[in-house]
Design a protein around this motif. Structure first.
Motif, PDB file in Angstrom:
ATOM      1  N   PRO A  29      16.943  22.081  17.769  1.00 30.26           N
ATOM      2  CA  PRO A  29      17.132  23.469  18.225  1.00 30.26           C
ATOM      3  C   PRO A  29      17.189  23.547  19.756  1.00 30.26           C
ATOM      4  CG  PRO A  29      14.853  23.114  17.552  1.00 30.26           C
ATOM      5  CD  PRO A  29      15.594  21.857  17.203  1.00 30.26           C
ATOM      6  N   ASN A  30      18.018  24.477  20.260  1.00 30.75           N
ATOM      7  CA  ASN A  30      18.169  24.705  21.714  1.00 30.75           C
ATOM      8  C   ASN A  30      18.479  23.410  22.464  1.00 30.75           C
ATOM      9  OD1 ASN A  30      17.484  27.485  21.380  1.00 30.75           O
ATOM     10  ND2 ASN A  30      15.304  26.921  21.364  1.00 30.75           N
ATOM     11  N   ILE A  31      19.339  22.596  21.863  1.00 30.23           N
ATOM     12  CA  ILE A  31      19.590  21.279  22.423  1.00 30.23           C
ATOM     13  C   ILE A  31      20.373  21.356  23.729  1.00 30.23           C
ATOM     14  CG2 ILE A  31      21.756  20.925  21.187  1.00 30.23           C
ATOM     15  CD1 ILE A  31      18.992  18.319  21.902  1.00 30.23           C
ATOM     16  N   ASN A  32      21.112  22.444  23.952  1.00 36.19           N
ATOM     17  CA  ASN A  32      21.878  22.569  25.198  1.00 36.19           C
ATOM     18  C   ASN A  32      20.983  22.561  26.433  1.00 36.19           C
ATOM     19  OD1 ASN A  32      24.337  22.634  23.916  1.00 36.19           O
ATOM     20  ND2 ASN A  32      24.423  24.859  23.782  1.00 36.19           N
ATOM     21  N   HIS A  33      19.752  23.083  26.297  1.00 35.72           N
ATOM     22  CA  HIS A  33      18.797  23.036  27.404  1.00 35.72           C
ATOM     23  C   HIS A  33      18.450  21.588  27.754  1.00 35.72           C
ATOM     24  CE1 HIS A  33      18.810  27.120  26.363  1.00 35.72           C
ATOM     25  NE2 HIS A  33      17.527  27.433  26.524  1.00 35.72           N
ATOM     26  N   TYR A  34      18.366  20.762  26.741  1.00 35.42           N
ATOM     27  CA  TYR A  34      18.058  19.348  26.958  1.00 35.42           C
ATOM     28  C   TYR A  34      19.205  18.657  27.693  1.00 35.42           C
ATOM     29  CZ  TYR A  34      16.350  14.638  25.908  1.00 35.42           C
ATOM     30  OH  TYR A  34      15.881  13.348  26.005  1.00 35.42           O
ATOM     31  N   TYR A  35      20.445  19.027  27.373  1.00 37.22           N
ATOM     32  CA  TYR A  35      21.598  18.454  28.057  1.00 37.22           C
ATOM     33  C   TYR A  35      21.591  18.828  29.545  1.00 37.22           C
ATOM     34  CZ  TYR A  35      23.354  17.875  23.287  1.00 37.22           C
ATOM     35  OH  TYR A  35      23.491  17.546  21.970  1.00 37.22           O
ATOM     36  N   VAL A  36      21.244  20.083  29.840  1.00 40.09           N
ATOM     37  CA  VAL A  36      21.153  20.526  31.233  1.00 40.09           C
ATOM     38  C   VAL A  36      20.080  19.732  31.971  1.00 40.09           C
ATOM     39  CG1 VAL A  36      20.609  22.477  32.748  1.00 40.09           C
ATOM     40  CG2 VAL A  36      22.008  22.835  30.701  1.00 40.09           C
ATOM     41  N   PHE A  37      18.954  19.511  31.299  1.00 39.18           N
ATOM     42  CA  PHE A  37      17.867  18.731  31.878  1.00 39.18           C
ATOM     43  C   PHE A  37      18.318  17.297  32.158  1.00 39.18           C
ATOM     44  CE2 PHE A  37      14.393  15.720  30.920  1.00 39.18           C
ATOM     45  CZ  PHE A  37      13.566  15.985  31.997  1.00 39.18           C
ATOM     46  N   LEU A  38      19.016  16.669  31.203  1.00 38.42           N
ATOM     47  CA  LEU A  38      19.504  15.309  31.400  1.00 38.42           C
ATOM     48  C   LEU A  38      20.501  15.238  32.556  1.00 38.42           C
ATOM     49  CD1 LEU A  38      20.068  13.984  27.753  1.00 38.42           C
ATOM     50  CD2 LEU A  38      18.187  13.460  29.297  1.00 38.42           C
ATOM     51  N   PHE A  39      21.332  16.256  32.672  1.00 35.56           N
ATOM     52  CA  PHE A  39      22.304  16.287  33.766  1.00 35.56           C
ATOM     53  C   PHE A  39      21.592  16.386  35.119  1.00 35.56           C
ATOM     54  CE2 PHE A  39      25.187  18.630  36.634  1.00 35.56           C
ATOM     55  CZ  PHE A  39      26.237  17.720  36.667  1.00 35.56           C
ATOM     56  N   PHE A  40      20.551  17.209  35.204  1.00 38.49           N
ATOM     57  CA  PHE A  40      19.770  17.333  36.434  1.00 38.49           C
ATOM     58  C   PHE A  40      19.112  16.008  36.789  1.00 38.49           C
ATOM     59  CE2 PHE A  40      15.518  18.010  38.263  1.00 38.49           C
ATOM     60  CZ  PHE A  40      15.871  18.580  39.482  1.00 38.49           C
ATOM     61  N   VAL A  41      18.497  15.357  35.794  1.00 42.24           N
ATOM     62  CA  VAL A  41      17.855  14.060  36.022  1.00 42.24           C
ATOM     63  C   VAL A  41      18.891  13.043  36.493  1.00 42.24           C
ATOM     64  CG1 VAL A  41      16.673  12.136  34.888  1.00 42.24           C
ATOM     65  CG2 VAL A  41      15.973  14.488  34.401  1.00 42.24           C
ATOM     66  N   PRO A  86      26.751  10.453  31.330  1.00 45.84           N
ATOM     67  CA  PRO A  86      28.055  11.103  31.185  1.00 45.84           C
ATOM     68  C   PRO A  86      28.639  10.951  29.786  1.00 45.84           C
ATOM     69  CG  PRO A  86      27.952   9.911  33.248  1.00 45.84           C
ATOM     70  CD  PRO A  86      26.733   9.518  32.471  1.00 45.84           C
ATOM     71  N   LYS A  87      28.499   9.761  29.181  1.00 43.53           N
ATOM     72  CA  LYS A  87      29.008   9.552  27.826  1.00 43.53           C
ATOM     73  C   LYS A  87      28.226  10.374  26.819  1.00 43.53           C
ATOM     74  CE  LYS A  87      31.735   7.620  24.855  1.00 43.53           C
ATOM     75  NZ  LYS A  87      33.173   7.966  24.849  1.00 43.53           N
ATOM     76  N   LEU A  88      26.909  10.455  27.002  1.00 47.80           N
ATOM     77  CA  LEU A  88      26.067  11.267  26.113  1.00 47.80           C
ATOM     78  C   LEU A  88      26.482  12.736  26.156  1.00 47.80           C
ATOM     79  CD1 LEU A  88      22.240  10.914  25.731  1.00 47.80           C
ATOM     80  CD2 LEU A  88      23.228  13.159  26.000  1.00 47.80           C
ATOM     81  N   LEU A  89      26.705  13.266  27.356  1.00 45.22           N
ATOM     82  CA  LEU A  89      27.136  14.661  27.488  1.00 45.22           C
ATOM     83  C   LEU A  89      28.526  14.874  26.896  1.00 45.22           C
ATOM     84  CD1 LEU A  89      25.919  15.420  31.127  1.00 45.22           C
ATOM     85  CD2 LEU A  89      24.813  16.047  28.979  1.00 45.22           C
ATOM     86  N   ASP A  90      29.389  13.878  27.046  1.00 40.99           N
ATOM     87  CA  ASP A  90      30.728  13.968  26.464  1.00 40.99           C
ATOM     88  C   ASP A  90      30.659  14.009  24.943  1.00 40.99           C
ATOM     89  OD1 ASP A  90      33.713  13.741  26.541  1.00 40.99           O
ATOM     90  OD2 ASP A  90      33.265  11.824  25.575  1.00 40.99           O
ATOM     91  N   ILE A  91      29.769  13.205  24.362  1.00 36.87           N
ATOM     92  CA  ILE A  91      29.658  13.136  22.904  1.00 36.87           C
ATOM     93  C   ILE A  91      29.103  14.433  22.317  1.00 36.87           C
ATOM     94  CG2 ILE A  91      28.412  12.015  21.002  1.00 36.87           C
ATOM     95  CD1 ILE A  91      28.609   9.400  22.613  1.00 36.87           C
ATOM     96  N   PHE A  92      28.008  14.916  22.899  1.00 36.18           N
ATOM     97  CA  PHE A  92      27.301  16.029  22.263  1.00 36.18           C
ATOM     98  C   PHE A  92      27.667  17.395  22.847  1.00 36.18           C
ATOM     99  CE2 PHE A  92      24.584  12.318  21.521  1.00 36.18           C
ATOM    100  CZ  PHE A  92      24.462  12.394  20.139  1.00 36.18           C
ATOM    101  N   LEU A  93      27.836  17.459  24.154  1.00 35.24           N
ATOM    102  CA  LEU A  93      28.141  18.753  24.755  1.00 35.24           C
ATOM    103  C   LEU A  93      29.598  19.151  24.528  1.00 35.24           C
ATOM    104  CD1 LEU A  93      26.674  20.949  26.369  1.00 35.24           C
ATOM    105  CD2 LEU A  93      27.477  19.849  28.457  1.00 35.24           C
ATOM    106  N   LEU A  94      30.497  18.171  24.595  1.00 30.52           N
ATOM    107  CA  LEU A  94      31.925  18.438  24.382  1.00 30.52           C
ATOM    108  C   LEU A  94      32.378  18.112  22.964  1.00 30.52           C
ATOM    109  CD1 LEU A  94      33.339  17.059  27.770  1.00 30.52           C
ATOM    110  CD2 LEU A  94      32.622  19.392  27.193  1.00 30.52           C
ATOM    111  N   ASN A  95      31.417  17.754  22.098  1.00 27.86           N
ATOM    112  CA  ASN A  95      31.685  17.506  20.670  1.00 27.86           C
ATOM    113  C   ASN A  95      32.686  16.375  20.435  1.00 27.86           C
ATOM    114  OD1 ASN A  95      29.936  19.587  19.778  1.00 27.86           O
ATOM    115  ND2 ASN A  95      31.527  21.114  20.203  1.00 27.86           N
TER     116      ASN A  95
END
Length: 324
Positions: A29-41, A86-95
């Motif tokens: 749940p609310n996984i998009n917040h986790y993606y934002v956190f990973l991007f900041f890190v 970047p690959k993780l965000l591409d897989i999950f954030l961009l589906n």
């Protein structure tokens, strides 16, 4: 003879799927917040490690064996996070959850190589500190540029061979869904329909050789340093060394404990806990290393001040020449 050859060819044929589907973080749940956190890190990690590498490269006073290991640590942290986030965000954030077979193996190789090299980099750095504190008079002889470069090169060779062996020869004829956030070796070999017992053995040896042994070496090194300082150092010197050890040991704990739990328990741990543990351990130490371990050292601080002064003087000189 012809029948034997056809049977042999059949036995050595490996079925590789066209793609894998990575689905590890899809149910949170609310996984998009986790993606934002990973991007900041990721951004903080890239900036911090780039600064460290630039300072060591520009300042000739930091061309010591210790900072050869520090430079390599910053490079591995930068390369590892750049290969993963970047690959993780591409897989999950961009589906884009579909990943080709070859790309998946390359993804696995780079992630595991960098994750493992962080462990051995810490070993190289703590060996340097051990010799500097316990044998200060012999430090220049025992820890040379050649020795440090050879040590780091041997670690690279060992890790690369270990990761290539871990990939193994697997055949897939069932599910292609990987329940992880990247091409995780433990999840991939369990999907294979041929005999994957060698991969299971490798997955059992991997935590011992790459995580447990370096972790035990670092702990024993600190115990030895602590016992030595308690015998010869004053109370004030002991407290100063203890404060330094706390910062270093916090990084060791942040890096090793989640990995040891995850890779030791393997299938006994819940898949969601495995995903969170590995993902955080993959991105957090590369962000914290330049902040806690590197940027707090006196040599780096003095080097940054010198470089800023030189840059300021060069700007003033250019302005004077322009006016003239």
């Amino acid at each position: 003879m012809e029948l034997f050859n056809s049977a042999l060819e059949k036995n050595i044929t490996f079925v590789h799927p066209a793609y894998f589907i990575i689905s590890g973080l899809s149910g949170f749940p609310n996984i998009n917040h986790y993606y934002v956190f990973l991007f900041f890190v990721f951004i903080v990690s890239v900036l911090g490690n780039t600064v460290v590498m630039a300072v060591i490269y520009l300042d000739h006073n930091l061309r010591t064996p210790k900072y050869v290991a520090v430079f390599n640590l910053a490079f591995v942290d930068l390369f590892g996070n750049s290969a993963l986030v970047p690959k993780l965000l591409d897989i999950f954030l961009l589906n884009h959850s579909y990943i080709s077979y070859n790309d998946c193996l390359a993804f696995l190789f780079f992630c595991y190589t960098c994750l493992s090299m962080q462990s051995f980099n810490l070993v190289a750095l703590y060996y340097d500190r051990l010799i500097a504190i316990i044998f200060p008079l012999h430090y220049q002889v025992k820890v040379t540029h050649r020795f440090m470069l050879s040590l780091i090169a041997s670690f690279w060779v060992f890790v690369i061979i270990a990761v290539l062996i871990a990939v193994g020869r697997l055949s897939f004829c069932k599910s292609v869904v990987i329940n992880s956030y990247f091409c995780d070796h433990g999840q991939i070999y369990r999907l294979a329909c041929n005999d994957h017992f060698p991969n299971y053995i490798v997955s059992c040896l991997y935590p011992v050789l790459i995580f447990w042994l370096p972790f035990i070496f670092i702990l024993l090194s600190y115990l030895y340093i602590g016992c030595t300082l308690a015998k010869v150092a004053t109370l004030q010197q002991g407290l100063k060394a203890f404060k330094t050890c706390i910062a270093h040991l916090s990084l060791v704990a942040i890096y090793f404990i989640p990995l040891l739990i995850t890779f030791t328990l393997m299938e006994k741990i819940h898949p969601n806990a495995r995903i969170i543990n590995l993902s955080l351990t993959s991105v957090f130490p590369p962000m914290l290393n330049p902040i806690i371990y590197v940027l707090q050292t006196q040599e780096i601080k003095e080097s940054v001040k010198r470089l800023l002064k030189i840059r300021g003087k060069s700007k003033i000189t250019i302005q004077k020449l322009t006016i003239m």
